[in-house]
Design a protein around this motif. Structure first.
Motif, PDB file in Angstrom:
ATOM      1  N   ILE A 150      34.705  32.634  38.747  1.00  0.00           N
ATOM      2  CA  ILE A 150      36.165  32.756  38.688  1.00  0.00           C
ATOM      3  C   ILE A 150      36.638  33.847  39.631  1.00  0.00           C
ATOM      4  O   ILE A 150      37.601  33.670  40.398  1.00  0.00           O
ATOM      5  CB  ILE A 150      36.626  33.054  37.246  1.00  0.00           C
ATOM      6  N   MET A 151      35.957  34.978  39.602  1.00  0.00           N
ATOM      7  CA  MET A 151      36.356  36.093  40.461  1.00  0.00           C
ATOM      8  C   MET A 151      36.099  35.782  41.932  1.00  0.00           C
ATOM      9  O   MET A 151      36.891  36.167  42.804  1.00  0.00           O
ATOM     10  CB  MET A 151      35.617  37.372  40.047  1.00  0.00           C
ATOM     11  N   ALA A 152      35.004  35.072  42.231  1.00  0.00           N
ATOM     12  CA  ALA A 152      34.716  34.697  43.623  1.00  0.00           C
ATOM     13  C   ALA A 152      35.812  33.791  44.167  1.00  0.00           C
ATOM     14  O   ALA A 152      36.284  33.972  45.303  1.00  0.00           O
ATOM     15  CB  ALA A 152      33.357  34.016  43.715  1.00  0.00           C
ATOM     16  N   GLY A 153      36.229  32.801  43.381  1.00  0.00           N
ATOM     17  CA  GLY A 153      37.320  31.943  43.817  1.00  0.00           C
ATOM     18  C   GLY A 153      38.618  32.713  43.989  1.00  0.00           C
ATOM     19  O   GLY A 153      39.390  32.458  44.926  1.00  0.00           O
ATOM     20  N   THR A 154      38.847  33.677  43.103  1.00  0.00           N
ATOM     21  CA  THR A 154      40.053  34.497  43.193  1.00  0.00           C
ATOM     22  C   THR A 154      40.057  35.323  44.477  1.00  0.00           C
ATOM     23  O   THR A 154      41.093  35.465  45.134  1.00  0.00           O
ATOM     24  CB  THR A 154      40.147  35.418  41.963  1.00  0.00           C
ATOM     25  N   VAL A 155      38.896  35.867  44.846  1.00  0.00           N
ATOM     26  CA  VAL A 155      38.782  36.634  46.090  1.00  0.00           C
ATOM     27  C   VAL A 155      39.077  35.756  47.292  1.00  0.00           C
ATOM     28  O   VAL A 155      39.794  36.157  48.227  1.00  0.00           O
ATOM     29  CB  VAL A 155      37.374  37.269  46.206  1.00  0.00           C
ATOM     30  N   LEU A 156      38.537  34.547  47.305  1.00  0.00           N
ATOM     31  CA  LEU A 156      38.777  33.637  48.426  1.00  0.00           C
ATOM     32  C   LEU A 156      40.259  33.280  48.533  1.00  0.00           C
ATOM     33  O   LEU A 156      40.823  33.237  49.633  1.00  0.00           O
ATOM     34  CB  LEU A 156      37.940  32.370  48.255  1.00  0.00           C
ATOM     35  N   ILE A 157      40.900  33.047  47.398  1.00  0.00           N
ATOM     36  CA  ILE A 157      42.335  32.759  47.402  1.00  0.00           C
ATOM     37  C   ILE A 157      43.105  33.927  48.018  1.00  0.00           C
ATOM     38  O   ILE A 157      43.992  33.738  48.860  1.00  0.00           O
ATOM     39  CB  ILE A 157      42.831  32.475  45.969  1.00  0.00           C
ATOM     40  N   GLY A 158      42.776  35.148  47.604  1.00  0.00           N
ATOM     41  CA  GLY A 158      43.481  36.316  48.125  1.00  0.00           C
ATOM     42  C   GLY A 158      43.297  36.491  49.623  1.00  0.00           C
ATOM     43  O   GLY A 158      44.258  36.779  50.350  1.00  0.00           O
ATOM     44  N   ALA A 159      42.052  36.331  50.099  1.00  0.00           N
ATOM     45  CA  ALA A 159      41.791  36.479  51.532  1.00  0.00           C
ATOM     46  C   ALA A 159      42.538  35.417  52.337  1.00  0.00           C
ATOM     47  O   ALA A 159      43.109  35.703  53.398  1.00  0.00           O
ATOM     48  CB  ALA A 159      40.289  36.385  51.802  1.00  0.00           C
TER      49      ALA A 159
END
Length: 422
Positions: A104-113
Motif C-alpha cells: 500500500i505504501m509503495a503504491g502511495t509513493v509511486l502516486i506521489g512521485a
C-alpha cells in the motif's frame, strides 16, 4: 522541414481540455483513502499517524521529486511529462490496492512521485499555451477541477467500499486516470507529428503588443531586459516574490491536507455522523473550492492583487475557529474553508506564470514554491493525527489549521504586494 517549435501552439479549447483531464487525477487518488479510514485501519492495523501517511507520503514526494520533475520537463517536454505522470498515477493506484501495508505504501509513493510531474508541468503549459489575459481563469479552472475530482472520490468511495470493499473502491478511480492517459497519448502523438523530430527548446514568451497587467496594478507581461543590471534586478525581485509565495503555500497546502485528511473523522467523532454521511459532509470542503478557484480571478481583475489574498486568508481562518466555537454549523464552516482552499491555490499560482520571463523560469519558480510548500505540508496530516490522539480531542488540530491559515495570509499578501511593484 518541420515548422519552428515556437510556432506550434495547440488550440486553446484543447489546451483547457488537456489541463482539465489531467487535473482530475492530481489529487483524487490520494483523497480516496480518507473516505474509508475506518475500513483501512480495521484491515491493516494502521494507527492514526500511519493513516495520515497515506496523504502525507504523496505530499512528501511532491517536495522531494520536484528536481526530477524539472529535469523531466527539460529533457522530454511537457506533453511526454504529462503522459509519464498519468501512467505513474495509474500504476500506483493499482499497486496500492493489491497487498499488505508495505505494498500500500509503495503504491502511495509511486502516486506521489507521478503527481509531482503534473504539479510542475501545469504552470509551464499555462504559460506557454494560454493567452495572458486568461492565465487566471485557466489556473482557476485547473484548481477547481482538482477539487471536483476530490469531491467525487469522497462521495463515491464509501458506497463502493460498502459494496465491493475498500481496495476495489479506491482502485476503481483508475478508470478516470486511464481515460486521461488515452487522451494525452493521442494529443502528444499529434503534437510530435506536427513538430517533427525537432525538440522544442525553452524560450522566452514574447510580450503582447498591448501589455496586459499581470495583476491589477502589476508589472505587466515580462519585457526584454534593458541590460545586465536590469536582469539582476528582475532576478532578485523574482526570487523575493517566490520566497514569499513559498511561505504562503506552506500555509495553504498544510491547512488543506490536514483538513482533507481528518475532516471526515472529525465530523464522525464530534457530530456522530456515519462514514458515508461524514464523507459527504466533508466533500462540501472540496466542492466549495470551485467557487474560490473561479472567483479569485474575477476579484483580482477588479482589485489590487493583495485583496483576494486577504479575503482568502479570512475565510481560511473561519474554518477552524467556526468548528471550535459553533461546531453545529459545520456545513457553513466547511463551505467557507472550501472557498478559501480553492481560492488560495489559484491566487498563488496565477502570479507565477505572469511574472516569469521564460518557460524555464516559470518551471523553476513553480518547483521551488511547491517543493518547499509540500515539504512543510508533509507533516500536517500526521501531526494533526498525533495531536488528536495525544489530546483526545480536535481543539489542538484545529488550532494547527488556524496557525497555517495565518502563515498563508502573511506570505501571500506580501508576495502579491511585491508583484505589483514595477
Amino acid at each position: 522541414m518541420a515548422p519552428p517549435a515556437s510556432s506550434i501552439r495547440p488550440a486553446l479549447p484543447w489546451v483547457l481540455v488537456g489541463i482539465i483531464v489531467l487535473a482530475l487525477n492530481l489529487r483524487a487518488p490520494i483523497i480516496a483513502p480518507t473516505a474509508v479510514v475506518p475500513d483501512i485501519r480495521a484491515d491493516t492495523g494502521l494507527g492514526a499517524a500511519g493513516v495520515g501517511m497515506l496523504t502525507g507520503l504523496p505530499v512528501l514526494l511532491f517536495a522531494l521529486a520536484t528536481p526530477l520533475a524539472t529535469r523531466t520537463i527539460r529533457r522530454f517536454g511537457p506533453e511526454t511529462t504529462v503522459v509519464l505522470c498519468l501512467a505513474g498515477v495509474l500504476a500506483g493506484t493499482v499497486i496500492r490496492s493489491l497487498g499488505p501495508t508495505p505494498v500500500i505504501m509503495a503504491g502511495t509513493v509511486l502516486i506521489g512521485a507521478a503527481m509531482t510531474l503534473g504539479n510542475i508541468v501545469v504552470p509551464v503549459l499555462i504559460r506557454r499555451d494560454v493567452p495572458w489575459n486568461r492565465v487566471g481563469a485557466a489556473t482557476g479552472a485547473y484548481s477547481a477541477v482538482m477539487n471536483v475530482g476530490s469531491m467525487a472520490t469522497l462521495l463515491g468511495t464509501p458506497p463502493l467500499a460498502a459494496q465491493f470493499g475498500w481496495r476495489w473502491a479506491i482502485a476503481s478511480w483508475g478508470v478516470v486516470t486511464a481515460a486521461a492517459l488515452a487522451f494525452w497519448l493521442v494529443k502528444a502523438r499529434r503534437l510530435r507529428l506536427a513538430r517533427g523530430t525537432t525538440p522544442m527548446p525553452p524560450s522566452p514568451r514574447p510580450a503582447p503588443a498591448d501589455p496586459v497587467p499581470s495583476l491589477p496594478g502589476g508589472p505587466g507581461a515580462p519585457h526584454a531586459a534593458a541590460g545586465p543590471a536590469a536582469d539582476d534586478a528582475a532576478g532578485r525581485r523574482m526570487k523575493r516574490i517566490t520566497a514569499l509565495l513559498l511561505l504562503g503555500f506552506c500555509g495553504q497546502s498544510g491547512a488543506y491536507y490536514a483538513t482533507t485528511a481528518w475532516l471526515p473523522t472529525l465530523l464522525a467523532d464530534t457530530r456522530g455522523l456515519a462514514p458515508a454521511a461524514s464523507g459527504a459532509s466533508a466533500s462540501l470542503f472540496q466542492i466549495a473550492a470551485i467557487v474560490g478557484a473561479l472567483g479569485v480571478p474575477l476579484v483580482a481583475a477588479r482589485t489590487r492583487a493583495w485583496i483576494p489574498m486577504v479575503l482568502v486568508g479570512a475565510l481560511w481562518m473561519a474554518l477552524p475557529i467556526g468548528l471550535l466555537v459553533a461546531p453545529e454549523a459545520f456545513v457553513v464552516w466547511s463551505l467557507l474553508g472550501g472557498v478559501a482552499q480553492g481560492g488560495g491555490f489559484t491566487a498563488i499560482f496565477s502570479i507565477v506564470p505572469r511574472i516569469a520571463r521564460s518557460d524555464a523560469e516559470a518551471a523553476a519558480a513553480s518547483a521551488r514554491i511547491q517543493a518547499g510548500g509540500y515539504l512543510a505540508a508533509t507533516a500536517a496530516p500526521p501531526v494533526a493525527g498525533w495531536l488528536n490522539a495525544a489530546t483526545h480531542g480536535w481543539t489542538a488540530p484545529l488550532l494547527l489549521v488556524f496557525a497555517l491559515a495565518v502563515l498563508f495570509t502573511a506570505g501571500s499578501v506580501a508576495g502579491a504586494r511585491l508583484s505589483e511593484r514595477r
